[in-house]
Design an enzyme around this catalytic site. Structure first.
Site, PDB file in Angstrom:
ATOM      1  N   VAL A   1       3.910  -0.818   4.231  1.00 27.36           N
ATOM      2  CA  VAL A   1       2.545  -1.189   4.596  1.00 27.36           C
ATOM      3  C   VAL A   1       1.957  -2.061   3.494  1.00 27.36           C
ATOM      4  O   VAL A   1       2.033  -1.720   2.308  1.00 27.36           O
ATOM      5  CB  VAL A   1       1.662   0.060   4.819  1.00 27.36           C
ATOM      6  CG1 VAL A   1       0.249  -0.353   5.215  1.00 27.36           C
ATOM      7  CG2 VAL A   1       2.272   0.956   5.900  1.00 27.36           C
TER       8      VAL A   1
ATOM      9  N   ASP B   1       4.053  14.106  15.415  1.00 30.58           N
ATOM     10  CA  ASP B   1       4.351  13.968  13.990  1.00 30.58           C
ATOM     11  C   ASP B   1       3.071  14.081  13.170  1.00 30.58           C
ATOM     12  O   ASP B   1       2.855  13.329  12.228  1.00 30.58           O
ATOM     13  CB  ASP B   1       5.035  12.630  13.718  1.00 30.58           C
ATOM     14  CG  ASP B   1       5.703  12.588  12.341  1.00 30.58           C
ATOM     15  OD1 ASP B   1       6.041  13.671  11.818  1.00 30.58           O
ATOM     16  OD2 ASP B   1       5.868  11.486  11.792  1.00 30.58           O
TER      17      ASP B   1
ATOM     18  N   GLY C   1       9.544   1.837   7.148  1.00 27.16           N
ATOM     19  CA  GLY C   1       8.550   0.773   7.143  1.00 27.16           C
ATOM     20  C   GLY C   1       7.797   0.665   5.832  1.00 27.16           C
ATOM     21  O   GLY C   1       7.795   1.583   5.014  1.00 27.16           O
TER      22      GLY C   1
ATOM     23  N   LYS D   1       1.652  -3.001   8.891  1.00 29.38           N
ATOM     24  CA  LYS D   1       2.852  -2.162   8.856  1.00 29.38           C
ATOM     25  C   LYS D   1       4.045  -3.009   9.281  1.00 29.38           C
ATOM     26  O   LYS D   1       4.080  -3.545  10.387  1.00 29.38           O
ATOM     27  CB  LYS D   1       2.697  -0.964   9.790  1.00 29.38           C
ATOM     28  CG  LYS D   1       3.912  -0.032   9.766  1.00 29.38           C
ATOM     29  CD  LYS D   1       3.697   1.177  10.660  1.00 29.38           C
ATOM     30  CE  LYS D   1       4.899   2.109  10.623  1.00 29.38           C
ATOM     31  NZ  LYS D   1       4.720   3.275  11.517  1.00 29.38           N
TER      32      LYS D   1
ATOM     33  N   LEU E   1       0.818  -1.215   0.000  1.00 26.78           N
ATOM     34  CA  LEU E   1       0.000   0.000   0.000  1.00 26.78           C
ATOM     35  C   LEU E   1       0.848   1.260   0.000  1.00 26.78           C
ATOM     36  O   LEU E   1       0.433   2.303  -0.483  1.00 26.78           O
ATOM     37  CB  LEU E   1      -0.923   0.006   1.229  1.00 26.78           C
ATOM     38  CG  LEU E   1      -2.032  -1.055   1.266  1.00 26.78           C
ATOM     39  CD1 LEU E   1      -2.731  -1.034   2.618  1.00 26.78           C
ATOM     40  CD2 LEU E   1      -3.037  -0.827   0.147  1.00 26.78           C
ATOM     41  N   GLY E   2       2.042   1.160   0.552  1.00 27.87           N
ATOM     42  CA  GLY E   2       2.915   2.330   0.623  1.00 27.87           C
ATOM     43  C   GLY E   2       4.148   1.990   1.440  1.00 27.87           C
ATOM     44  O   GLY E   2       4.217   0.969   2.119  1.00 27.87           O
ATOM     45  N   SER E   3       5.147   2.865   1.349  1.00 31.61           N
ATOM     46  CA  SER E   3       6.374   2.626   2.104  1.00 31.61           C
ATOM     47  C   SER E   3       7.040   3.946   2.449  1.00 31.61           C
ATOM     48  O   SER E   3       6.820   4.964   1.786  1.00 31.61           O
ATOM     49  CB  SER E   3       7.339   1.742   1.312  1.00 31.61           C
ATOM     50  OG  SER E   3       7.717   2.389   0.104  1.00 31.61           O
ATOM     51  N   GLY E   4       7.833   3.912   3.509  1.00 34.54           N
ATOM     52  CA  GLY E   4       8.583   5.086   3.943  1.00 34.54           C
ATOM     53  C   GLY E   4       9.993   4.670   4.315  1.00 34.54           C
ATOM     54  O   GLY E   4      10.408   3.529   4.053  1.00 34.54           O
ATOM     55  N   ALA E   5      10.712   5.588   4.939  1.00 36.10           N
ATOM     56  CA  ALA E   5      12.104   5.310   5.271  1.00 36.10           C
ATOM     57  C   ALA E   5      12.248   4.164   6.261  1.00 36.10           C
ATOM     58  O   ALA E   5      13.226   3.421   6.240  1.00 36.10           O
ATOM     59  CB  ALA E   5      12.750   6.573   5.849  1.00 36.10           C
TER      60      ALA E   5
END
Length: 490
Positions: free
Chosen positions: A188, A303, A186, A203, A180-184
């Site tokens: 998902v 945040d 983690g 997550k 579904l998505g990703s960041g620095a």
């Protein structure tokens, strides 16, 4: 086309024209699943002779199309008769015993098995139930008529590295689908509970990556991850994301969360360029109530930004939930936080001014809410390095304006509220109660719409004899407007 690929239990509906479409394409690209016969025999296409499974390579049935049927009736894709199972078992096989389906448009979509039988179809010993569906996972064992008759093994043909690395607790309970998505820090994934078929978001946080994405002053890896877990497991509010499950391994943490089909607020703003004032007001009301709940629980988010605000549906007006508490921290009443965290463009000036050495309070979340509100209404950031001076200096002095064309249709009440929220001195910054009592948010229609969204959510999840949310236990109903003077009787 080799004969072993075309092997079935007894396939009556396979035509030559169906095979021609595969001649020019790699077979592996077309197969999404495979069925392996277990305690039964199969028949090689073109013969009448039953062959023992263990003595032949023709043991595999490849799944390529969208739906398959299995049962005693000859028109089924998989026809099961006395050549394949013992007589005592065939008596319990229905004309249509089970079907398997998969959405071919999405290679990561789950495969569903539906039980049509009188005597039962079982997955790993658990009865599906007539008319009900389970999701098939890799290595699932399908039993027919009785849970002890293990007839077929399902193999998922997806090849994804993250699937092989999943812990047993996740693989047994959930089907893990597309990203579904990703960041620095983690990634998902969309996942489904294999028995209930309910969708969740998982997550995945790899512990060894946190050193790369965290500043030295932020909590160390295990403390930071388990801090997020501790916080999220304690929360219960319609506008705060709910954690359903958690699996902690030496390498990673897997958090199973509510799945929000509407995506995040940032994507919604980008897609629409900016939000209508009415929509922004309804979203902002929900954010304020969510943050108020967190603060009353002794939690400061630290945040808050559009990326961490999730929307339940694609509808313009929808329920909203605050998520991602990785930078949050439990604090005692009247205590201060001394850690620099958060995304720089949404961070309060007192955090930047002290460099993390000084102290700051929950008012940092109020500032972030103001930045989010500004962004929703205009589609732009109030502070940016592209405005001529460093964004950090703009934030420290609260240097922003409403000169852009996008602000022309926006009410003065909304602008006044942003001015009050984006106040440098946190002591002069309004409280959440003051924000909720502002002229802009004292809107009967907006309050009523938010109440309807909340009520619908609570009604849909409430269990008999139990409160679904702490809102219901709060004597001060958080969605009621501030009291107004009663008209004097004549």
């Amino acid at each position: 086309m080799s004969q072993e690929v075309d092997t079935v239990f007894t396939t009556q509906t396979q035509h030559s024209e169906d095979m021609s479409q595969f001649e020019s394409q790699p077979m592996e690209a077309l197969i999404w699943g495979r069925l392996y016969a277990k305690n039964m025999t199969i028949t090689t296409l073109g013969t009448k002779r039953a062959l023992p499974l263990i003595d032949t390579i023709s043991r595999i049935y490849d799944l390529r199309k969208e739906t398959y049927s299995a049962g005693r009736k000859e028109t089924n894709d998989l026809c099961i008769n006395t050549e394949h199972v013992p007589l005592k078992i065939i008596r319990g096989i229905s004309s249509l015993h089970f079907t398997i389906r998969k959405n071919l448009a999405d290679k990561e979509a789950p495969a569903y098995i539906k039980d049509h039988s009188r005597n039962g179809t079982f997955i790993n010993g658990t009865l599906i139930g007539q008319g009900k569906e389970f999701i098939l996972k890799d290595d699932d064992v399908i039993s027919l008529s009785h849970q002890s008759f293990k007839a077929i093994v399902y193999k998922d043909q997806r090849v994804s590295k993250h699937l092989t690395e999943l812990p047993e607790e996740i693989r047994q309970t959930y089907y893990v689908g597309h990203e579904l998505g990703s960041g620095a820090c983690g990634t998902v994934y969309l996942i489904h509970n294999a028995i209930t078929c309910e969708a969740f978001a998982m997550k995945l946080v790899k512990k060894n990556l946190l050193n790369e994405c965290s500043k030295p002053t932020i909590l160390n890896e295990p403390q930071r991850i388990m801090n997020e877990v501790k916080i999220m497991k304690s929360l219960k509010h319609p506008c705060v994301i709910k954690m359903h499950d958690i699996v902690n391994t030496p390498e990673s943490v897997y958090m199973v969360l509510e799945y929000m089909k509407g995506g995040d607020l940032l994507s919604r703003i980008i897609r629409n360029k900016r939000l209508q004032e009415k929509t922004a007001k309804i979203f902002f009301l929900q954010m304020c109530h969510a943050v108020k709940y967190l603060h009353e629980k002794g939690i400061t988010h630290r945040d808050l930004k559009p990326d961490n605000i999730l929307l339940e549906k694609e509808d313009e007006i929808t329920l909203l939930k605050v998520s991602d508490f990785g930078l949050s921290k439990f604090v005692e009443q009247d205590s201060v936080m001394r850690t620099i965290c958060g995304t720089i463009l949404f961070v309060a000036p007192e955090v930047l001014a002290t460099g993390g050495i000084g102290s700051y309070t929950k008012k940092v979340d109020i500032w972030s809410l103001g930045v989010v509100l500004f962004t929703m209404l205009s589609g732009k950031m109030p502070f940016s390095d592209s405005y001529g001076t460093p964004a950090v200096e703009q934030i420290k002095r609260a240097r922003f304006n409403f000169s852009d064309e996008s602000w022309k249709p926006i009410s003065s009440a909304a602008k006044n509220l942003i001015y009050k929220i984006l106040t440098v001195d946190p002591k002069n910054r309004p409280t959440l109660d003051e924000i909720l009592g502002s002229a802009w948010l004292r809107d009967r229609d907006a309050v009523a719409q938010v109440e309807r969204l909340i009520k619908k959510k609570l009604t849909g999840t409430k269990k008999p004899g139990k409160c679904t949310s702490d809102i219901e236990n709060n004597n001060d109903h958080v969605f009621i407007e501030p009291p107004k003077k009663r008209p004097r009787n004549n």
